[in-house]
Scaffold this motif. Structure first.
Motif, short mmCIF file in Angstrom:
data_model
loop_
_atom_site.label_atom_id
_atom_site.label_comp_id
_atom_site.label_asym_id
_atom_site.label_seq_id
_atom_site.Cartn_x
_atom_site.Cartn_y
_atom_site.Cartn_z
N ARG A 457 0.82 -1.22 0.00
CA ARG A 457 0.00 0.00 0.00
C ARG A 457 0.85 1.27 0.00
O ARG A 457 0.32 2.38 -0.10
N THR A 482 -8.13 -6.89 -1.87
CA THR A 482 -7.87 -5.54 -1.39
C THR A 482 -7.30 -4.70 -2.53
O THR A 482 -6.91 -5.24 -3.58
N LYS A 487 -11.33 1.20 -3.00
CA LYS A 487 -12.18 0.93 -1.85
C LYS A 487 -11.35 0.47 -0.66
O LYS A 487 -10.26 -0.10 -0.82
N ASN A 488 -11.87 0.71 0.56
CA ASN A 488 -11.14 0.22 1.73
C ASN A 488 -11.46 -1.24 1.98
O ASN A 488 -12.24 -1.86 1.29
N CYS A 490 -8.92 -4.51 3.88
CA CYS A 490 -7.63 -5.14 3.60
C CYS A 490 -7.40 -6.30 4.55
O CYS A 490 -8.21 -6.56 5.46
N CYS A 493 -7.52 -5.68 8.29
CA CYS A 493 -8.84 -5.55 8.91
C CYS A 493 -9.22 -6.81 9.68
O CYS A 493 -9.94 -6.74 10.69
N LYS A 597 -14.68 -5.25 7.14
CA LYS A 597 -13.88 -4.03 7.11
C LYS A 597 -13.91 -3.33 8.48
O LYS A 597 -14.96 -3.18 9.09
N GLN A 599 -13.20 0.09 10.49
CA GLN A 599 -12.99 1.52 10.33
C GLN A 599 -11.73 2.00 11.06
O GLN A 599 -11.10 2.98 10.67
N CYS A 604 -5.89 0.56 6.26
CA CYS A 604 -6.82 1.05 5.22
C CYS A 604 -7.98 1.86 5.76
O CYS A 604 -8.80 2.34 4.99
N ASP A 607 -8.61 5.17 4.12
CA ASP A 607 -8.48 5.22 2.66
C ASP A 607 -9.74 5.74 1.98
O ASP A 607 -9.73 6.01 0.79
#
Length: 610
Positions: A457, A482, A487-488, A490, A493, A597, A599, A604, A607
């Motif tokens: 990344r 990912t 988009k987020n 990864c 997560c 995912k 937050q 990520c 992102d």
């Protein structure tokens, strides 16, 4: 024979609207397409025209359908789906379901379908099929030569190479360049060294007819003559191609033992292109030119008599072959990196090759071992190679074994094997990973995978990455995408706990409860491995491959976590515990594929995206 006599009587009594004058005939009257045990003859009517048909039964009827023939193949003219022996192709065998408990119903339905096929041919309703099956009808000509061909169709006239085998007295291989791929292909597949000067190579001409050309194949009773072929070519090529063709032709001279080859690309209404050819041979100068040692190519001026033989081309080019599968031509030029060539990674690689991917970089520093072969794409024949310098057998690195396997099965694929540890490659140059269209990580080491997820990344233009891994004892497998479409979501997560950042690391996708050790040892620490079966690896590879194809074709817009769930019986019998996630149904796993995912993910979470 009672069954067939009963069918005859029912046709006579119940189907006068379909067929009249039904009678039994000798099977020897029917064209010898199969070993028939019984045959009928009758009269059908198409429009205002009558025709005699044969209904022939195989010994396996009613498990197999009856064959139906026109007694006079040309009674309705040249229409689709009639073979040279009068056979009516009224239904495809593949996927055909017959009610074997209703033999008469099968015959009645088959006859009705055959009549409908003829009606559509006479009315012109299926006339496009003649154009769309151009190659099929071309191949039905009496005098023909079947030749293997690897040729990329294009919009420009070009010279091509024809490999001629004097022992077989025919051309055997046609290609468009003396490049490394074609050299390898000819040697690997046909055992010809096309660079060998003793191998006879001749040049032919590839001529694409312009888009929009409407061209019927030659009928069975009226094959094309050379004058007709010449007119077809010059009436249906672009002005630029006409100039290029004339330039090539002016450089050619015809001699007594010359063989000339012309290949035509013919556009079809369905958007594809037929590829057919002709061989011109046995040239003999016309009387007024009998003292000439050479003369012009017939496409410029006919100064000789010659023999014309149709060429039926068996096409090997991937773009054509993929049309016969659910292959994806749009991914043909994609470049995929597979990191980890174990049981999962090796199968993903092979399935992507079969789907149409033509360029791979394979990364793994491990060798193939006998312990791997029952769970790996490669077998025991790839275990060793003989080292000439050290005069001993050496184990084969997995990437070289996969290289050999891919090149033998699909010689046109580009494969770069790298016997490297992924951490060493990252240290060498992390930016080298920007060259790929997709990276697949299948190393089964979550620590290294977390690190790779982090460093990839940092790239300016990182490609999408799929992480894929197996669970023990057949309880499931996973593939996580990912870096797709900004988009987020990864790999990190899965290890992010928003409620307790200091808790022990645990993959929340797992079907196994935390704090369990699944390694199994047969004869000491060096033989430790995670127990799973070949089918488990295969199912995980299928899951990851489907996800990869969705990314490459643009169908997947986000970053899902895809999982398959297996039987837990063996897992529980070994005393292990399942996680709460295992309790989800397959439908629930699919519906929540984006819910992993975090937050608060440190990698990520900022992102953006959904």
């Amino acid at each position: 024979m009672f069954l067939f006599e009963e069918i005859k009587m029912k046709l006579q009594a119940q189907c006068p609207d379909l067929i009249k004058g039904v009678e039994t005939i000798e099977v020897t009257v029917v064209p010898p397409r199969d070993n028939y045990v019984y045959a009928l003859k009758g009269t059908i009517t198409i429009g205002d025209q009558e025709a005699s048909v044969y209904i022939a039964f195989k010994k396996d009827f009613p498990i197999r359908k009856p064959d139906i023939f026109l007694e006079d193949r040309d009674v309705f003219g040249f229409i689709p789906h009639i073979e040279t022996d009068g056979f009516i192709c009224y239904v495809h065998e593949e996927g055909l379901l017959l009610d074997q408990d209703n033999p008469f119903g099968i015959v009645k339905d088959s006859l009705a379908r055959a009549i409908r096929t003829l009606e559509m041919g006479v009315s012109g309703d299926n006339y496009d099929d003649l154009y769309n099956e151009f190659e099929v009808y071309w191949s039905r000509q009496k005098t023909k030569i079947v030749v293997d061909c690897i040729l990329s169709l294009g919009e420009r006239v070009k010279e091509i190479y024809v490999l001629y085998d004097p022992k077989l007295h025919r051309p055997v291989f046609i290609f468009d360049a003396l490049d490394e791929k074609n050299i390898f292909y000819a040697k690997n597949l046909f055992h010809y060294n096309i660079l060998d000067e003793s191998i006879e190579k001749q040049k032919g001409i590839y001529i694409p007819l312009r888009e929009g050309t409407i061209l019927l194949p030659p009928s069975y009773s009226s094959p094309w003559g050379f004058a007709q072929i010449k007119d077809i070519i010059f009436s249906n090529i672009t002005s630029s191609n006409k100039r290029e063709l004339q330039r090539i032709l002016k450089q050619k001279r015809i001699y007594k033992n010359t063989k000339e080859y012309i290949l035509l690309s013919v556009p079809q209404p369905n958007g594809y292109h037929a590829l057919v050819g002709i061989e011109l041979s046995e040239f003999k100068a016309k009387k007024e030119l009998k003292n000439n040692k050479s003369f012009q190519h017939p496409l410029i001026k006919v100064q000789s008599d010659f023999k014309l033989t149709p060429l039926v081309l068996k096409r090997h080019h991937p773009s054509y072959l993929l049309q016969r599968t659910i292959g994806y031509n749009e991914i043909h030029n994609k470049h995929i990196a597979v990191i980890g060539l174990g049981a999962v990674g090796s199968r993903i690689t092979m399935e992507l090759a079969r789907a149409g991917v033509s360029k791979f970089t394979l990364i793994d520093d491990d060798v193939l071992d006998i312990d791997n072969v029952f769970r790996h794409e490669l077998g025991s024949e790839r275990l060793y190679f003989f080292d000439q310098k050290q005069h001993q057998l050496q184990k084969v690195p997995k990437v070289y074994g996969m290289y050999q396997e891919l090149k033998e099965k699909y010689p046109l694929i580009d494969v770069e094997p790298k016997v490297k540890n992924i951490l060493d490659l990252i240290r060498e140059d992390i930016h080298q990973f920007e060259q790929f269209d997709l990276i697949i990580v299948a190393i089964g080491n979550p620590t290294v995978e977390r690190y790779f997820n982090r460093v990839v990344r940092t790239l300016t233009n990182p490609p999408p990455v799929i992480f894929t891994w197996l669970e023990p004892l057949g309880i499931g497998g996973h593939a996580l995408l990912t870096l797709n479409n900004g988009k987020n979501g990864c790999y990190e997560c899965l290890y992010t706990n928003p409620f307790d950042p200091d808790c022990a690391l645990y993959n929340k996708a797992s079907f196994a409860a935390p704090n369990q050790f699944f390694g199994k040892m047969i004869s000491g620490c060096q033989t430790a491995f995670t127990p799973y079966g070949s089918m488990d690896a295969l199912q995980t590879a299928i899951l990851a491959t489907r996800l990869a194809l969705s990314v490459l074709t643009g169908k997947e817009k986000d970053n899902p976590l895809c999982s398959w769930k297996g039987d837990s019986t063996d897992f529980l019998e070994h005393g292990f515990k399942l996680s709460k996630r295992y309790e989800l149904t397959t439908e629930q796993l699919n519906n929540t594929r984006y819910h992993y995912k975090a937050q608060q993910c440190p990698i990520c979470g900022q992102d953006g995206g959904s």
